[in-house]
Design a protein around this motif. Structure first.
Motif, PDB file in Angstrom:
ATOM      1  N   ALA A 178       0.821  -1.207   0.000  1.00  0.00           N
ATOM      2  CA  ALA A 178       0.000   0.000   0.000  1.00  0.00           C
ATOM      3  C   ALA A 178       0.859   1.263   0.000  1.00  0.00           C
ATOM      4  O   ALA A 178       0.564   2.231  -0.708  1.00  0.00           O
ATOM      5  CB  ALA A 178      -0.939   0.001   1.201  1.00  0.00           C
ATOM      6  N   LEU A 179       1.934   1.263   0.789  1.00  0.00           N
ATOM      7  CA  LEU A 179       2.824   2.422   0.801  1.00  0.00           C
ATOM      8  C   LEU A 179       3.499   2.614  -0.554  1.00  0.00           C
ATOM      9  O   LEU A 179       3.660   3.742  -1.031  1.00  0.00           O
ATOM     10  CB  LEU A 179       3.875   2.263   1.899  1.00  0.00           C
ATOM     11  CG  LEU A 179       3.397   2.495   3.334  1.00  0.00           C
ATOM     12  CD1 LEU A 179       4.527   2.227   4.316  1.00  0.00           C
ATOM     13  CD2 LEU A 179       2.870   3.923   3.513  1.00  0.00           C
ATOM     14  N   GLY A 180       3.885   1.504  -1.184  1.00  0.00           N
ATOM     15  CA  GLY A 180       4.467   1.599  -2.519  1.00  0.00           C
ATOM     16  C   GLY A 180       3.485   2.187  -3.516  1.00  0.00           C
ATOM     17  O   GLY A 180       3.850   3.050  -4.334  1.00  0.00           O
ATOM     18  N   GLY A 181       2.216   1.737  -3.438  1.00  0.00           N
ATOM     19  CA  GLY A 181       1.193   2.297  -4.321  1.00  0.00           C
ATOM     20  C   GLY A 181       0.974   3.772  -4.073  1.00  0.00           C
ATOM     21  O   GLY A 181       0.769   4.555  -5.015  1.00  0.00           O
ATOM     22  N   LEU A 182       1.012   4.178  -2.801  1.00  0.00           N
ATOM     23  CA  LEU A 182       0.830   5.595  -2.472  1.00  0.00           C
ATOM     24  C   LEU A 182       1.970   6.439  -3.027  1.00  0.00           C
ATOM     25  O   LEU A 182       1.742   7.524  -3.577  1.00  0.00           O
ATOM     26  CB  LEU A 182       0.740   5.752  -0.953  1.00  0.00           C
ATOM     27  CG  LEU A 182       0.631   7.197  -0.420  1.00  0.00           C
ATOM     28  CD1 LEU A 182      -0.597   7.885  -0.978  1.00  0.00           C
ATOM     29  CD2 LEU A 182       0.608   7.194   1.099  1.00  0.00           C
ATOM     30  N   LEU A 183       3.200   5.941  -2.903  1.00  0.00           N
ATOM     31  CA  LEU A 183       4.341   6.696  -3.415  1.00  0.00           C
ATOM     32  C   LEU A 183       4.265   6.855  -4.932  1.00  0.00           C
ATOM     33  O   LEU A 183       4.568   7.932  -5.469  1.00  0.00           O
ATOM     34  CB  LEU A 183       5.643   5.994  -3.019  1.00  0.00           C
ATOM     35  CG  LEU A 183       5.983   6.011  -1.527  1.00  0.00           C
ATOM     36  CD1 LEU A 183       7.249   5.197  -1.256  1.00  0.00           C
ATOM     37  CD2 LEU A 183       6.168   7.442  -1.037  1.00  0.00           C
ATOM     38  N   VAL A 184       3.838   5.801  -5.627  1.00  0.00           N
ATOM     39  CA  VAL A 184       3.680   5.901  -7.081  1.00  0.00           C
ATOM     40  C   VAL A 184       2.581   6.913  -7.418  1.00  0.00           C
ATOM     41  O   VAL A 184       2.722   7.732  -8.342  1.00  0.00           O
ATOM     42  CB  VAL A 184       3.355   4.530  -7.694  1.00  0.00           C
ATOM     43  CG1 VAL A 184       3.050   4.669  -9.187  1.00  0.00           C
ATOM     44  CG2 VAL A 184       4.518   3.570  -7.492  1.00  0.00           C
ATOM     45  N   SER A 185       1.485   6.902  -6.656  1.00  0.00           N
ATOM     46  CA  SER A 185       0.393   7.860  -6.898  1.00  0.00           C
ATOM     47  C   SER A 185       0.873   9.293  -6.708  1.00  0.00           C
ATOM     48  O   SER A 185       0.513  10.189  -7.467  1.00  0.00           O
ATOM     49  CB  SER A 185      -0.776   7.566  -5.955  1.00  0.00           C
ATOM     50  OG  SER A 185      -1.302   6.278  -6.179  1.00  0.00           O
ATOM     51  N   VAL A 186       1.676   9.505  -5.652  1.00  0.00           N
ATOM     52  CA  VAL A 186       2.213  10.850  -5.409  1.00  0.00           C
ATOM     53  C   VAL A 186       3.096  11.293  -6.566  1.00  0.00           C
ATOM     54  O   VAL A 186       3.035  12.446  -7.020  1.00  0.00           O
ATOM     55  CB  VAL A 186       2.999  10.879  -4.083  1.00  0.00           C
ATOM     56  CG1 VAL A 186       3.748  12.195  -3.927  1.00  0.00           C
ATOM     57  CG2 VAL A 186       2.048  10.691  -2.905  1.00  0.00           C
ATOM     58  N   ALA A 187       3.919  10.382  -7.071  1.00  0.00           N
ATOM     59  CA  ALA A 187       4.816  10.726  -8.181  1.00  0.00           C
ATOM     60  C   ALA A 187       4.029  11.019  -9.458  1.00  0.00           C
ATOM     61  O   ALA A 187       4.299  12.002 -10.158  1.00  0.00           O
ATOM     62  CB  ALA A 187       5.815   9.583  -8.419  1.00  0.00           C
ATOM     63  N   VAL A 188       3.031  10.174  -9.763  1.00  0.00           N
ATOM     64  CA  VAL A 188       2.257  10.361 -10.995  1.00  0.00           C
ATOM     65  C   VAL A 188       1.413  11.632 -10.917  1.00  0.00           C
ATOM     66  O   VAL A 188       1.255  12.357 -11.902  1.00  0.00           O
ATOM     67  CB  VAL A 188       1.364   9.130 -11.258  1.00  0.00           C
ATOM     68  CG1 VAL A 188       0.471   9.374 -12.474  1.00  0.00           C
ATOM     69  CG2 VAL A 188       2.211   7.891 -11.478  1.00  0.00           C
TER      70      VAL A 188
END
Length: 361
Positions: A178-188
């Motif tokens: 979930a944290l990995g998905g959040l970091l990708v969302s922040v970057a995108v």
């Protein structure tokens, strides 16, 4: 945005602010507890069902045993009703208090801004929009974005220990994924806040010029139709929306892909343990439901930020615009001390702006 509501103003208003905050936070805690209680009930209920199916298949003619199994199932259903029944009263009452609390917060902001708005000094860009529309969007963001984040935090605090006790490895997978998905969302979605702020500026400028066109058409240079005065505004608006939509599409593509992966992940990790060779690792049906549900709650508590990243970005852009406006109006030297008037309804006739006498009803 916060000091004007929680620290300034009449004493009753401040009491209302802090009591409303306590109800708001308490409601989110209650919602998280309700998820935990239902998850615990899932484990008991599915274990009863599994035992009932196993016994009924081997003793179809034992009426006493069948009656006992039915009784256990009904007991579990009654337990479920006891668990969820408080929500029937708590959710509507807490929702009513929260709605009014958020509106009072918005009204406090508008009063504070109007109290310090010096009409003798040229206003900041889009001042009317920031006082009216942005304050409304700020209130709506508290209802949605802040409530979502708080519920996520409280749910995480409750379910992380539960999932750790059931399977520490699953908790680590849930949190890290979930944290990995959040970091990708922040970057995108990194550019979305700035793009949203630029878009709101373009909308505010267009709205202001349309109002000027309606009130004082002669102040706009219009060699032809009114459209000629707005060609530049419309081009700017189109460019802003195109950039915004491109970034929306990129973020939506990532979120849709990630969401489908999230649905199947807990079952991929836990379902094989129904048939594990090691008896110590075999999960009963109730334990499987409890583990997967706990995994889902931990994962969703973090992933919900990614799923609502578009709304969070929009609310962050509103916060930035209101912060800019506050710096502008609070840094100016305000006129002589103003006292916020007490507004009361009266049956006496009043004079309208157009000179027509009206009577309040």
């Amino acid at each position: 945005m916060y000091h004007a509501f929680f620290c300034d103003g009449p004493r009753l208003r401040r009491v209302e602010a802090w009591v409303g905050l306590a109800v708001f936070l308490g409601h989110q805690v209650f919602r998280a507890w309700l998820k935990w209680a239902i998850n615990d009930w899932y484990g008991r209920f599915y274990d009863v069902l599994q035992v009932s199916v196993e016994r009924s298949s081997g003793a179809t003619e034992d009426s006493d045993r069948l009656a006992d199994m039915r009784s256990q199932v009904w007991d579990q259903l009654i337990d479920f009703a006891v668990i969820v029944s408080p929500a029937v009263l708590v959710h509507p009452v807490a929702g009513l208090i929260r709605n009014w609390w958020v509106f009072v917060w918005r009204r406090s902001l508008m009063e504070a801004y109007l109290l310090r708005w010096d009409v003798n000094i040229p206003p900041i860009e889009g001042a009317s929009q920031r006082v009216h529309e942005d304050s409304q969007r700020f209130a709506a963001g508290i209802q949605s974005c802040v409530a979502i984040v708080l519920e996520s935090v409280f749910t995480l605090a409750i379910f992380c220990p539960v999932l750790y006790d059931l399977d520490p490895q699953l908790m680590a997978v849930a949190v890290s994924t979930a944290l990995g998905g959040l970091l990708v969302s922040v970057a995108v979605g990194y550019k979305l806040v700035s793009l949203e702020v630029d878009n709101q500026r373009s909308e505010a400028e267009l709205r202001k010029r349309l109002v000027v066109l309606e009130v004082d058409p002669g102040s706009l240079e219009m060699p032809g139709t009114p459209l000629t005065a707005f060609v530049g505004n419309l081009k700017s608006l189109s460019a802003n929306y195109w950039s915004l939509y491109i970034n929306f599409a990129a973020l939506a593509t990532w979120l849709a892909t990630f969401d489908q992966f999230c649905i199947i992940l807990p079952y991929l990790l836990t379902a094989p343990r129904l048939f594990a060779a090691d008896p110590a690792r075999v999960l009963s049906l109730g334990a499987l439901m409890k583990v997967t549900n706990s995994f889902g709650k931990v994962f969703d508590s973090l992933n919900i930020v990614s799923e609502n990243y578009l709304s969070l970005n929009e609310w962050r852009s509103v916060l930035r615009r209101l912060a800019e406006f506050e710096r502008e109006v609070y840094n100016r030297s305000p006129p002589a001390a103003r006292i916020l008037p007490e507004m009361e309804l009266s049956d006496a006739p009043v004079q309208s702006a157009q000179g027509v006498r009206v009577t309040s009803v």
